[in-house]
Design a protein around this motif. Sequence first.
Motif, PDB file in Angstrom:
ATOM      1  N   ILE A  83       0.840  -1.201   0.000  1.00  0.00           N
ATOM      2  CA  ILE A  83       0.000   0.000   0.000  1.00  0.00           C
ATOM      3  C   ILE A  83       0.874   1.251   0.000  1.00  0.00           C
ATOM      4  CG2 ILE A  83      -1.885  -1.136   1.226  1.00  0.00           C
ATOM      5  CD1 ILE A  83      -1.072   0.459   3.733  1.00  0.00           C
ATOM      6  N   THR A  84       0.288   2.340  -0.476  1.00  0.00           N
ATOM      7  CA  THR A  84       0.853   3.668  -0.268  1.00  0.00           C
ATOM      8  C   THR A  84      -0.198   4.514   0.435  1.00  0.00           C
ATOM      9  OG1 THR A  84       0.113   4.635  -2.376  1.00  0.00           O
ATOM     10  CG2 THR A  84       2.282   3.557  -2.356  1.00  0.00           C
ATOM     11  N   VAL A  85       0.254   5.419   1.277  1.00  0.00           N
ATOM     12  CA  VAL A  85      -0.625   6.337   1.998  1.00  0.00           C
ATOM     13  C   VAL A  85      -0.027   7.730   1.846  1.00  0.00           C
ATOM     14  CG1 VAL A  85      -1.674   6.901   4.219  1.00  0.00           C
ATOM     15  CG2 VAL A  85      -1.205   4.514   3.646  1.00  0.00           C
ATOM     16  N   HIS A  86      -0.782   8.628   1.204  1.00  0.00           N
ATOM     17  CA  HIS A  86      -0.328   9.980   0.899  1.00  0.00           C
ATOM     18  C   HIS A  86      -1.282  10.956   1.574  1.00  0.00           C
ATOM     19  CE1 HIS A  86       0.277  13.149  -2.544  1.00  0.00           C
ATOM     20  NE2 HIS A  86       0.534  13.630  -1.352  1.00  0.00           N
ATOM     21  N   CYS A  87      -0.769  11.798   2.455  1.00  0.00           N
ATOM     22  CA  CYS A  87      -1.599  12.791   3.141  1.00  0.00           C
ATOM     23  C   CYS A  87      -1.875  13.951   2.183  1.00  0.00           C
ATOM     24  CB  CYS A  87      -0.901  13.295   4.401  1.00  0.00           C
ATOM     25  SG  CYS A  87      -1.924  14.419   5.364  1.00  0.00           S
ATOM     26  N   LEU A 118       2.187  12.207   9.650  1.00  0.00           N
ATOM     27  CA  LEU A 118       2.204  12.658   8.267  1.00  0.00           C
ATOM     28  C   LEU A 118       1.319  13.886   8.150  1.00  0.00           C
ATOM     29  CD1 LEU A 118       2.865   9.480   8.017  1.00  0.00           C
ATOM     30  CD2 LEU A 118       2.348   9.864   5.627  1.00  0.00           C
ATOM     31  N   GLU A 119       1.779  14.835   7.360  1.00  0.00           N
ATOM     32  CA  GLU A 119       1.011  16.044   7.073  1.00  0.00           C
ATOM     33  C   GLU A 119       0.930  16.189   5.561  1.00  0.00           C
ATOM     34  OE1 GLU A 119       3.325  18.984   9.075  1.00  0.00           O
ATOM     35  OE2 GLU A 119       4.904  18.948   7.575  1.00  0.00           O
ATOM     36  N   ALA A 120       0.196  17.177   5.104  1.00  0.00           N
ATOM     37  CA  ALA A 120      -0.020  17.373   3.669  1.00  0.00           C
ATOM     38  C   ALA A 120       1.292  17.291   2.893  1.00  0.00           C
ATOM     39  CB  ALA A 120      -0.694  18.713   3.417  1.00  0.00           C
TER      40      ALA A 120
END
Length: 110
Positions: free
Chosen positions: A57-61, A77-79
């Motif tokens: 998986i990838t998780v992008h804020c 994680l932030e934007a």
Amino acid sequence: MALNHAKSGEVIDVRPLGPALADARTTTLVKAEHLEVLRLVLPAGKAIAEHRVPGPITVHCLEGRFAFSALGEERELEAGRMLHLEAGEPHALRGIEDASLLVTLVLGKG
């Protein structure tokens, strides 16, 4: 009721929701045989208990801030920040601020 997912070649808007974030819900954007992409809405204070997914998986804020726990560490994680995990790694999430995340799941051998 059938959900509408993006068709191959369709442009998807994943910009931050801004003021609309407070009323937004998690939405699956793409669902294909070996791929799922969703915008996960994670309100401040909400937690998603530890779980695993079968593929990487990838998780992008996209906006806001959240904590991601995996591999024995909690990372904020932030934007504009992103991480990935290999298949089967246990992980959990916790909203620090209202946040939206772009999550990509590989669902099998693609």
